[in-house]
Design a protein around this motif. Sequence first.
Motif, PDB file in Angstrom:
ATOM      1  N   THR A 184       0.831  -1.201   0.000  1.00  0.00           N
ATOM      2  CA  THR A 184       0.000   0.000   0.000  1.00  0.00           C
ATOM      3  C   THR A 184       0.868   1.253   0.000  1.00  0.00           C
ATOM      4  O   THR A 184       0.622   2.181  -0.774  1.00  0.00           O
ATOM      5  N   LYS A 185       1.875   1.281   0.860  1.00  0.00           N
ATOM      6  CA  LYS A 185       2.760   2.455   0.953  1.00  0.00           C
ATOM      7  C   LYS A 185       3.547   2.684  -0.338  1.00  0.00           C
ATOM      8  O   LYS A 185       3.845   3.814  -0.688  1.00  0.00           O
ATOM      9  N   LEU A 186       3.873   1.603  -1.034  1.00  0.00           N
ATOM     10  CA  LEU A 186       4.654   1.708  -2.267  1.00  0.00           C
ATOM     11  C   LEU A 186       3.768   1.823  -3.514  1.00  0.00           C
ATOM     12  O   LEU A 186       4.281   1.815  -4.631  1.00  0.00           O
ATOM     13  N   ASN A 187       2.461   1.929  -3.308  1.00  0.00           N
ATOM     14  CA  ASN A 187       1.492   2.029  -4.408  1.00  0.00           C
ATOM     15  C   ASN A 187       1.608   0.867  -5.388  1.00  0.00           C
ATOM     16  O   ASN A 187       1.578   1.051  -6.598  1.00  0.00           O
ATOM     17  N   LYS A 188       1.723  -0.328  -4.836  1.00  0.00           N
ATOM     18  CA  LYS A 188       1.799  -1.525  -5.675  1.00  0.00           C
ATOM     19  C   LYS A 188       0.424  -2.184  -5.721  1.00  0.00           C
ATOM     20  O   LYS A 188      -0.346  -2.101  -4.770  1.00  0.00           O
ATOM     21  N   GLN A 189       0.153  -2.841  -6.820  1.00  0.00           N
ATOM     22  CA  GLN A 189      -1.082  -3.593  -6.940  1.00  0.00           C
ATOM     23  C   GLN A 189      -0.903  -4.944  -6.261  1.00  0.00           C
ATOM     24  O   GLN A 189       0.224  -5.369  -5.979  1.00  0.00           O
ATOM     25  N   SER A 190      -2.023  -5.629  -6.016  1.00  0.00           N
ATOM     26  CA  SER A 190      -1.959  -6.865  -5.246  1.00  0.00           C
ATOM     27  C   SER A 190      -1.154  -7.967  -5.930  1.00  0.00           C
ATOM     28  O   SER A 190      -0.584  -8.829  -5.261  1.00  0.00           O
ATOM     29  N   HIS A 191      -1.068  -7.958  -7.250  1.00  0.00           N
ATOM     30  CA  HIS A 191      -0.331  -9.000  -7.962  1.00  0.00           C
ATOM     31  C   HIS A 191       1.167  -8.702  -8.074  1.00  0.00           C
ATOM     32  O   HIS A 191       1.926  -9.557  -8.498  1.00  0.00           O
ATOM     33  N   GLN A 192       1.580  -7.514  -7.661  1.00  0.00           N
ATOM     34  CA  GLN A 192       2.991  -7.141  -7.754  1.00  0.00           C
ATOM     35  C   GLN A 192       3.749  -7.612  -6.511  1.00  0.00           C
ATOM     36  O   GLN A 192       3.190  -7.722  -5.423  1.00  0.00           O
ATOM     37  N   TYR A 193       5.025  -7.878  -6.691  1.00  0.00           N
ATOM     38  CA  TYR A 193       5.867  -8.379  -5.615  1.00  0.00           C
ATOM     39  C   TYR A 193       6.588  -7.241  -4.901  1.00  0.00           C
ATOM     40  O   TYR A 193       6.774  -6.165  -5.444  1.00  0.00           O
ATOM     41  N   VAL A 194       7.030  -7.538  -3.682  1.00  0.00           N
ATOM     42  CA  VAL A 194       7.863  -6.621  -2.907  1.00  0.00           C
ATOM     43  C   VAL A 194       9.277  -7.181  -2.931  1.00  0.00           C
ATOM     44  O   VAL A 194       9.496  -8.361  -2.634  1.00  0.00           O
ATOM     45  N   SER A 195      10.229  -6.348  -3.295  1.00  0.00           N
ATOM     46  CA  SER A 195      11.615  -6.818  -3.366  1.00  0.00           C
ATOM     47  C   SER A 195      12.245  -6.838  -1.977  1.00  0.00           C
ATOM     48  O   SER A 195      11.751  -6.203  -1.034  1.00  0.00           O
ATOM     49  N   LEU A 196      13.337  -7.552  -1.869  1.00  0.00           N
ATOM     50  CA  LEU A 196      14.066  -7.602  -0.602  1.00  0.00           C
ATOM     51  C   LEU A 196      14.547  -6.211  -0.207  1.00  0.00           C
ATOM     52  O   LEU A 196      14.489  -5.832   0.962  1.00  0.00           O
ATOM     53  N   LYS A 197      14.990  -5.448  -1.190  1.00  0.00           N
ATOM     54  CA  LYS A 197      15.484  -4.100  -0.927  1.00  0.00           C
ATOM     55  C   LYS A 197      14.362  -3.200  -0.410  1.00  0.00           C
ATOM     56  O   LYS A 197      14.562  -2.435   0.533  1.00  0.00           O
ATOM     57  N   GLU A 198      13.186  -3.293  -1.022  1.00  0.00           N
ATOM     58  CA  GLU A 198      12.050  -2.486  -0.584  1.00  0.00           C
ATOM     59  C   GLU A 198      11.651  -2.846   0.846  1.00  0.00           C
ATOM     60  O   GLU A 198      11.364  -1.967   1.665  1.00  0.00           O
ATOM     61  N   PHE A 199      11.662  -4.140   1.160  1.00  0.00           N
ATOM     62  CA  PHE A 199      11.345  -4.583   2.516  1.00  0.00           C
ATOM     63  C   PHE A 199      12.366  -4.045   3.507  1.00  0.00           C
ATOM     64  O   PHE A 199      12.001  -3.541   4.577  1.00  0.00           O
ATOM     65  N   ALA A 200      13.634  -4.147   3.169  1.00  0.00           N
ATOM     66  CA  ALA A 200      14.694  -3.678   4.063  1.00  0.00           C
ATOM     67  C   ALA A 200      14.577  -2.178   4.311  1.00  0.00           C
ATOM     68  O   ALA A 200      14.706  -1.714   5.449  1.00  0.00           O
ATOM     69  N   GLU A 201      14.322  -1.414   3.272  1.00  0.00           N
ATOM     70  CA  GLU A 201      14.178   0.034   3.423  1.00  0.00           C
ATOM     71  C   GLU A 201      12.961   0.387   4.269  1.00  0.00           C
ATOM     72  O   GLU A 201      13.025   1.282   5.113  1.00  0.00           O
ATOM     73  N   TYR A 202      11.858  -0.301   4.062  1.00  0.00           N
ATOM     74  CA  TYR A 202      10.633   0.005   4.795  1.00  0.00           C
ATOM     75  C   TYR A 202      10.774  -0.307   6.277  1.00  0.00           C
ATOM     76  O   TYR A 202      10.354   0.460   7.127  1.00  0.00           O
ATOM     77  N   THR A 203      11.364  -1.451   6.593  1.00  0.00           N
ATOM     78  CA  THR A 203      11.462  -1.873   7.988  1.00  0.00           C
ATOM     79  C   THR A 203      12.672  -1.293   8.714  1.00  0.00           C
ATOM     80  O   THR A 203      12.714  -1.313   9.941  1.00  0.00           O
ATOM     81  N   GLY A 204      13.658  -0.834   7.968  1.00  0.00           N
ATOM     82  CA  GLY A 204      14.857  -0.309   8.593  1.00  0.00           C
ATOM     83  C   GLY A 204      15.874  -1.378   8.947  1.00  0.00           C
ATOM     84  O   GLY A 204      16.859  -1.114   9.632  1.00  0.00           O
TER      85      GLY A 204
END
Length: 64
Positions: free
Chosen positions: A33-53
């Motif tokens: 939701t924060k990254l404006n991705k649609q439900s079928h799109q994936y979250v990358s490891l880098k995006e997860f790391a940046e979001y969670t810190g």
Amino acid sequence: MKTSRLCIYAKDISIITGKGIRSSQKLLKEIKTKLNKQSHQYVSLKEFAEYTGIEFELVTKSCW
């Protein structure tokens, strides 16, 4: 040749954070939701790391 994944799944998040699978699914949905991705799109490891810190290297080491 070893291949590594580029995307993260709820089970990986559960392992990294120590939380349950349902909490991990909610976190994954929140990130999308924060990254404006649609439900079928994936979250990358880098995006997860940046979001969670969490450092990217720690994320990759704890998943595999």
